[in-house]
Enzyme design. Structure first.
Site, PDB file in Angstrom:
ATOM      1  N   SER A   1       0.856  -1.187   0.000  1.00  0.00           N
ATOM      2  CA  SER A   1       0.000   0.000   0.000  1.00  0.00           C
ATOM      3  C   SER A   1       0.894   1.239   0.000  1.00  0.00           C
ATOM      4  O   SER A   1       1.590   1.509   0.986  1.00  0.00           O
ATOM      5  CB  SER A   1      -0.913   0.016   1.229  1.00  0.00           C
ATOM      6  OG  SER A   1      -1.851  -1.035   1.157  1.00  0.00           O
TER       7      SER A   1
ATOM      8  N   LYS B   1      -7.176   1.466  -3.448  1.00  0.00           N
ATOM      9  CA  LYS B   1      -6.859   0.911  -2.129  1.00  0.00           C
ATOM     10  C   LYS B   1      -7.075   1.964  -1.048  1.00  0.00           C
ATOM     11  O   LYS B   1      -7.608   1.667   0.036  1.00  0.00           O
ATOM     12  CB  LYS B   1      -5.411   0.410  -2.093  1.00  0.00           C
ATOM     13  CG  LYS B   1      -4.961  -0.122  -0.725  1.00  0.00           C
ATOM     14  CD  LYS B   1      -5.816  -1.292  -0.246  1.00  0.00           C
ATOM     15  CE  LYS B   1      -5.491  -1.731   1.168  1.00  0.00           C
ATOM     16  NZ  LYS B   1      -4.213  -2.424   1.288  1.00  0.00           N
TER      17      LYS B   1
ATOM     18  N   LYS C   1      -1.271   5.116   8.536  1.00  0.00           N
ATOM     19  CA  LYS C   1      -0.445   5.458   7.369  1.00  0.00           C
ATOM     20  C   LYS C   1      -1.319   5.625   6.131  1.00  0.00           C
ATOM     21  O   LYS C   1      -1.157   6.588   5.360  1.00  0.00           O
ATOM     22  CB  LYS C   1       0.581   4.341   7.125  1.00  0.00           C
ATOM     23  CG  LYS C   1       1.451   4.518   5.885  1.00  0.00           C
ATOM     24  CD  LYS C   1       2.062   3.186   5.436  1.00  0.00           C
ATOM     25  CE  LYS C   1       1.005   2.283   4.835  1.00  0.00           C
ATOM     26  NZ  LYS C   1       1.560   1.058   4.223  1.00  0.00           N
TER      27      LYS C   1
END
Length: 295
Positions: free
Chosen positions: A98, A172, A240
């Site tokens: 990611s 995502k 994050k």
């Protein structure tokens, strides 16, 4: 009979290791590397070949997967640790990490300059989906390259081509928005139900199958009932991703108030020591807020 594609898999942590096992079960030869070799070593018993450098893993691969912590780790592996130089010219690089979309796009451009095809293909489904081979895979890049790897992706889950390079990472991030906001909603509902005299477990059972049904309610709601916050997805990683969402929102001049608020709650939870707890552990932070309010 067509020979199975040779795969290099770099990063065999919570998600990478079960993904490797799915590829091995499907009959693909897999070479593995991990910065901490002890995390890759158990995969040898499942049939993987372990090597001691990422470039060695990539040198004879048809497909090179990465499942690493962040964009800096992926860029380092590719361009500082020699993976891009070692890859055969007809190989395809598939990054399942990611990352911020601009980093994914930059990596794709740098690889294209070397004549290397690449896909950003982050996944959703957590460790359970990785182990079961039922991940949702969001692939950005050339549609023909996604199609060329259909047999490989089929071993891992369901792949969807979502657009050009970087689009996988955008999707995502959007997925992580939904996950984070829904975790917050389920946690707050659990607190409300119990405060009003209901059993949390019974509340969850009662609303299953209604409009509030979701994988978050099914899996993370169960974690909240059981108070099991051993990480499948760590809260630090959720934060994050939310930081990346807010950075993209700013660059696109978007206002995302729900995401902004849940991002702050995760930031507070991580600062309080929840970084390595599962992201469903946001419940603990919200419970503490309510204890303070009632004190």
């Amino acid at each position: 009979m067509t020979a199975k594609k040779k795969i290099a898999f770099l990063g065999t942590g919570l998600m990478g290791a079960p993904m490797v096992r799915c590829l091995l079960k499907a009959g693909f030869p897999v070479t593995v590397w991990n910065r901490d070799g002890a995390k890759a070593a158990p995969l040898v018993a499942d049939g993987a070949r372990q090597v001691h450098s990422p470039s060695e893993a990539a040198a004879e691969a048809d497909v090179v997967f990465t499942m690493l912590t962040n964009g800096a780790a992926v860029s380092e592996i590719l361009f500082d640790k020699g993976v891009a130089d070692a890859m055969p010219k007809d190989a395809i690089f598939v990054d399942c990490s990611s990352l911020a979309p601009p980093i994914a796009k930059e990596n794709a451009d740098r690889l294209a300059d070397r004549g290397i095809r690449s896909l950003d293909a982050p996944v959703s489904g957590g460790t359970a989906g990785a182990a079961a081979g039922t991940l949702a895979i969001m692939a950005g890049g050339d549609a023909a390259d996604v199609a060329a790897l259909s047999d490989v992706f089929a071993a891992l889950g369901r792949v969807t081509h979502v657009g050009p390079s970087g689009a996988g990472q955008i999707c995502k991030l959007a997925n992580q928005q939904i996950v984070a906001v829904t975790i917050g909603a389920v946690a707050e509902a659990m607190i409300l139900a119990e405060a009003g005299g209901a059993s949390r477990a019974a509340f969850r059972d009662a609303i299953r199958g209604g409009f509030a049904e979701s994988r978050i309610l099914e899996l993370h709601g169960q974690r909240m009932v059981e108070r099991n916050f051993v990480p499948g997805g760590a809260s630090a990683n959720q934060l994050k991703d939310l930081d990346a969402v807010m950075a993209m929102a700013e660059s696109l001049s978007l206002t995302l108030p729900l995401t902004r608020q849940v991002r702050q709650e995760f930031a507070d939870f991580v600062a309080e020591g929840g970084a390595e707890k599962d992201h469903s552990g946001l419940l603990l932070h919200l419970e503490e807020l309510n204890r303070k309010d009632q004190a």
